[in-house]
Design a protein around this motif. Structure first.
Motif, PDB file in Angstrom:
ATOM      1  N   LEU A   1     -25.898   3.708 -10.953  1.00 41.36           N
ATOM      2  CA  LEU A   1     -26.112   2.273 -11.153  1.00 41.36           C
ATOM      3  C   LEU A   1     -24.803   1.586 -11.492  1.00 41.36           C
ATOM      4  O   LEU A   1     -23.801   2.241 -11.804  1.00 41.36           O
ATOM      5  N   SER A   2     -24.834   0.271 -11.432  1.00 42.86           N
ATOM      6  CA  SER A   2     -23.667  -0.537 -11.770  1.00 42.86           C
ATOM      7  C   SER A   2     -24.095  -1.615 -12.739  1.00 42.86           C
ATOM      8  O   SER A   2     -25.282  -1.929 -12.833  1.00 42.86           O
TER       9      SER A   2
ATOM     10  N   PHE B   1     -14.329  -0.310 -12.752  1.00 43.44           N
ATOM     11  CA  PHE B   1     -14.996  -1.560 -13.118  1.00 43.44           C
ATOM     12  C   PHE B   1     -16.501  -1.315 -13.252  1.00 43.44           C
ATOM     13  O   PHE B   1     -17.012  -0.325 -12.732  1.00 43.44           O
ATOM     14  N   ASP B   2     -17.183  -2.250 -13.913  1.00 40.26           N
ATOM     15  CA  ASP B   2     -18.638  -2.125 -14.090  1.00 40.26           C
ATOM     16  C   ASP B   2     -19.364  -1.969 -12.763  1.00 40.26           C
ATOM     17  O   ASP B   2     -20.387  -1.300 -12.676  1.00 40.26           O
TER      18      ASP B   2
ATOM     19  N   VAL C   1     -17.926   3.033  -4.841  1.00 40.15           N
ATOM     20  CA  VAL C   1     -18.150   3.826  -6.054  1.00 40.15           C
ATOM     21  C   VAL C   1     -18.961   2.983  -7.042  1.00 40.15           C
ATOM     22  O   VAL C   1     -18.525   1.910  -7.444  1.00 40.15           O
ATOM     23  N   PRO C   2     -20.155   3.453  -7.446  1.00 36.63           N
ATOM     24  CA  PRO C   2     -20.956   2.655  -8.376  1.00 36.63           C
ATOM     25  C   PRO C   2     -20.378   2.699  -9.795  1.00 36.63           C
ATOM     26  O   PRO C   2     -19.484   3.498 -10.084  1.00 36.63           O
ATOM     27  N   GLY C   3     -20.895   1.849 -10.670  1.00 34.50           N
ATOM     28  CA  GLY C   3     -20.431   1.799 -12.061  1.00 34.50           C
ATOM     29  C   GLY C   3     -20.515   3.147 -12.744  1.00 34.50           C
ATOM     30  O   GLY C   3     -19.632   3.515 -13.529  1.00 34.50           O
ATOM     31  N   VAL C   4     -21.580   3.879 -12.475  1.00 33.57           N
ATOM     32  CA  VAL C   4     -21.687   5.238 -13.016  1.00 33.57           C
ATOM     33  C   VAL C   4     -22.569   6.104 -12.121  1.00 33.57           C
ATOM     34  O   VAL C   4     -23.515   5.612 -11.515  1.00 33.57           O
ATOM     35  N   GLN C   5     -22.202   7.369 -12.041  1.00 31.16           N
ATOM     36  CA  GLN C   5     -23.067   8.402 -11.464  1.00 31.16           C
ATOM     37  C   GLN C   5     -23.254   9.453 -12.562  1.00 31.16           C
ATOM     38  O   GLN C   5     -22.277   9.853 -13.198  1.00 31.16           O
TER      39      GLN C   5
END
Ligand SMILES: C=C(O[C@H]1C=CC=C(C(=O)O)[C@@H]1O)C(=O)O
Length: 463
Positions: A74-75, A115-116, A126-130
Motif C-alpha cells: 500500500l501507499s 516517498f509515501d 514502487v509502492p509506499g510499503v511492501q
C-alpha cells in the motif's frame, strides 16, 4: 521443545500447532539444519511465487526467504502504522512456533519506498510499503542455521504434509550446502550520462542552501546501465560480500523480472531486546591515507552534525533518552570512508515501525527542513527514487527489528540496471566536488558488483 531433532518430534509439534490454527491462521514450523549458506541456497527455496528476499549480514545474521504466505502492498502517509499492524497481526496469528533461538524467529519482511507514494500509480511503480510473511525462511548466524516453513492449512495442506515438506527440504538443502554458487561475469553495453543535468540542479540546490532556504539537501543521480546478458540478481550480489564486509547485502525481488540489490552501510534502526540503535552516516572520502582528514573537514562535519542532531531530536521527541558519542568516528565501507556516529536508546513501549516512521528520511538521505527538502527532491531529481534511500528489513515475533537504508543500491529490470547515489549539499559545498563524490559512489558500486569499470575511479580523487 526448543529444537525438534527427529521427524517424530516435528510431527508432534505440527499436530499440536494445528490444533491452535485459527481461521486464516498459519502453521509455522522450524527445524535446525546443518551448514547452509542462505545466499547460495536461496535459488533452491521454491516459495510457490516469484518473491525472493536476501539479508546478508555475514558474518552476522543472514536470511534467505521466498514465497508470500501473507502480504501487504500500500501507499500513503499511514504506511508505517499499517505495516506495523500487518506485521503484528501476521506474527501473532502464527501457530506451531514455540520457543526458538532469535535467529530462527518468524519475521515479516519489509521494503518501503522513499516517498509515501509513487508519483504515478503504474503497476511497476514502487509502492509506499511492501510487507511479506514468507513461506520459506532460512536463517543463519555463525554456525547455526534454521529452516522455517509457514503455510495456511487446508486445500490438501495438513500438519503432516507440512512437517514432511519441511523435513525433506532441510535434508535436501543439507546435501546441496557444499555446492559453491556458479556465476558468470556480466558486461555493460551502455551507460547513460547524468552529469550535465546534475551540474545544473546541484547549482540550483546550492543556491537554496546558501540563501538559507534549506540547511541541507541530499541530491541523488541515477545512472542507467544496459547489461550484455540477463543476470541473476544474486550473481551481482555475491561479490559484494567480498568487497563490502561491514555492510548488509540486500535483495528484494518483488517479481521474476524486477529486483532491488545493494549493500547498505547505514542502519535506520536496529532493535535487540528493547535496545535501539540508529546510525548517523554522512561525510565521505575515498579510503586511503588522506581519509582521516574527513574528521577535520568543516563542511563534512556540518553535514554529519545535522544528521546526528536530527536523529537525536526525533528520538527525544518520541520520549526516548538517546545517547550519542561526542565526536564522529571513521567507518570504512569498501573503498569509501564515512563519518559515523552510532546513537542508542532504550525503546520503552514503542513499536519499531512507529520509530522508523519518525526517523525516515534522515538528513543523511533527504535534507533539512525535511518537508521542504522532500519537495525540492521531487522537483529537482528527474527520476522516481523508488526504493533508493528507503528502509528495508524485518521485524520478528519478539519485537526485534532491523531496517537498513537502501543506499549503495540499484534496481534490476531484465538487462537494465539503474544505480542511484546521492551526496549532501550544505553551505561550503562545491558542485564539482559533489559531482566527484557521486561519481565515486557509482563507480565503487559498479566495481563491487563486478561490472567492468567506467573511466578510472577513486585513484587520486580527492573530495
Ligand atoms: C545518500 C548517500 O550517502 C549518504 C550516506 C553516507 C554519506 C553521505 C554523504 O557524504 O553525502 C550521504 O549522506 C548515498 O550514498 O547515496
Amino acid at each position: 521443545m526448543l529444537a525438534p531433532d527427529s521427524f517424530t518430534d516435528l510431527l508432534a509439534l505440527a499436530s499440536e500447532g494445528a490444533r491452535h490454527v485459527e481461521e486464516e491462521g498459519v502453521l509455522s514450523l522450524a527445524i535446525p539444519m546443518a551448514g547452509g549458506d542462505p545466499m547460495a541456497l536461496l535459488p533452491r527455496l521454491d516459495g510457490g511465487d516469484s518473491f525472493r528476499f536476501l539479508w546478508d549480514g555475514a558474518p552476522g545474521l543472514c536470511i534467505a526467504a521466498s514465497g508470500r504466505t501473507n502480504s501487504l502492498e500500500l501507499s500513503g502517509p499511514r504506511r508505517f502504522e499499517l505495516a506495523q499492524r500487518f506485521a503484528s497481526a501476521s506474527l501473532n496469528r502464527l501457530a506451531g512456533h514455540g520457543p526458538c533461538p532469535p535467529l530462527a524467529r518468524p519475521r515479516v519482511l519489509l521494503a518501503f519506498g522513499f516517498f509515501d507514494a509513487p508519483l504515478e500509480a503504474a503497476p511497476a511503480a514502487v509502492p509506499g510499503v511492501q510487507a511479506v510473511l514468507p513461506r520459506w525462511q532460512l536463517s543463519r548466524h555463525g554456525r547455526h542455521c534454521w529452516l522455517r516453513l509457514q503455510r495456511p492449512l487446508g486445500g490438501g495442506i495438513t500438519a503432516r504434509s507440512l512437517a514432511e515438506e519441511l523435513w525433506e527440504t532441510a535434508r535436501h538443502l543439507e546435501r546441496l550446502s557444499a555446492e559453491p554458487p556458479q556465476f558468470q561475469p556480466v558486461g555493460v553495453a551502455l551507460r547513460s550520462p547524468w552529469q550535465e543535468h546534475y551540474r545544473r540542479v546541484a547549482a540550483q540546490a546550492l543556491e537554496l542552501v546558501q540563501a538559507d532556504a534549506l540547511q541541507k539537501l541530499v541530491l541523488a543521480v541515477r545512472q542507467q546501465l544496459t547489461l550484455t546478458t540477463l543476470p541473476d540478481p544474486l550473481a551481482l550480489l555475491a561479490p559484494l560480500r567480498r568487497h563490502q564486509g561491514g555492510s548488509c547485502r540486500l535483495l528484494w525481488q518483488r517479481s521474476a523480472g524486477s529486483a532491488l540489490i545493494g549493500a547498505s552501510p547505514e542502519r535506520l534502526l536496529t532493535i535487540r531486546q528493547g535496545q535501539l540503535r540508529s546510525d548517523a552516516l554522512a561525510g565521505t572520502a575515498p579510503a586511503g591515507a588522506s581519509a582521516a582528514a574527513l574528521l577535520q573537514s568543516a563542511k563534512d562535519r556540518l553535514e554529519h552534525e545535522l544528521v546526528v542532531d536530527t536523529i537525536t531530536a526525533v528520538l527525544a521527541r518520541a520520549g526516548l533518552s538517546p545517547r550519542r558519542p561526542r565526536h564522529p568516528r571513521l567507518a570504512r565501507h569498501g573503498q569509501l570512508v564515512h563519518l559515523h556516529s552510532p546513537i542508542s536508546a532504550a525503546l520503552g513501549h514503542h513499536q519499531p515501525l512507529a520509530i522508523a516512521a519518525a526517523l525516515h528520511p534522515t538528513p543523511a538521505v533527504a535534507g533539512l527542513p525535511r518537508r521542504e527538502a522532500m519537495a525540492w527532491l521531487r522537483s529537482l531529481e528527474p527520476f522516481e527514487r523508488g526504493h533508493y534511500a528507503a528502509p528495508i528489513g524485518w521485524v520478528d515475533s519478539a519485537g526485534d527489528a532491523d531496517l537498513r537504508v537502501a543506499i549503495r543500491s540499484g534496481t534490476l529490470e531484465g538487462r537494465h540496471l539503474e544505480l542511484t547515489a546521492g551526496a549532501g549539499l550544505v553551505p561550503g559545498s562545491a558542485v564539482d566536488r559533489e559531482l566527484q563524490e557521486v561519481t565515486l559512489k557509482l563507480g565503487v558500486l559498479q566495481q563491487q558488483l563486478n561490472l567492468p569499470q567506467p573511466p578510472p575511479i577513486a585513484a587520486g580523487l580527492s573530495l
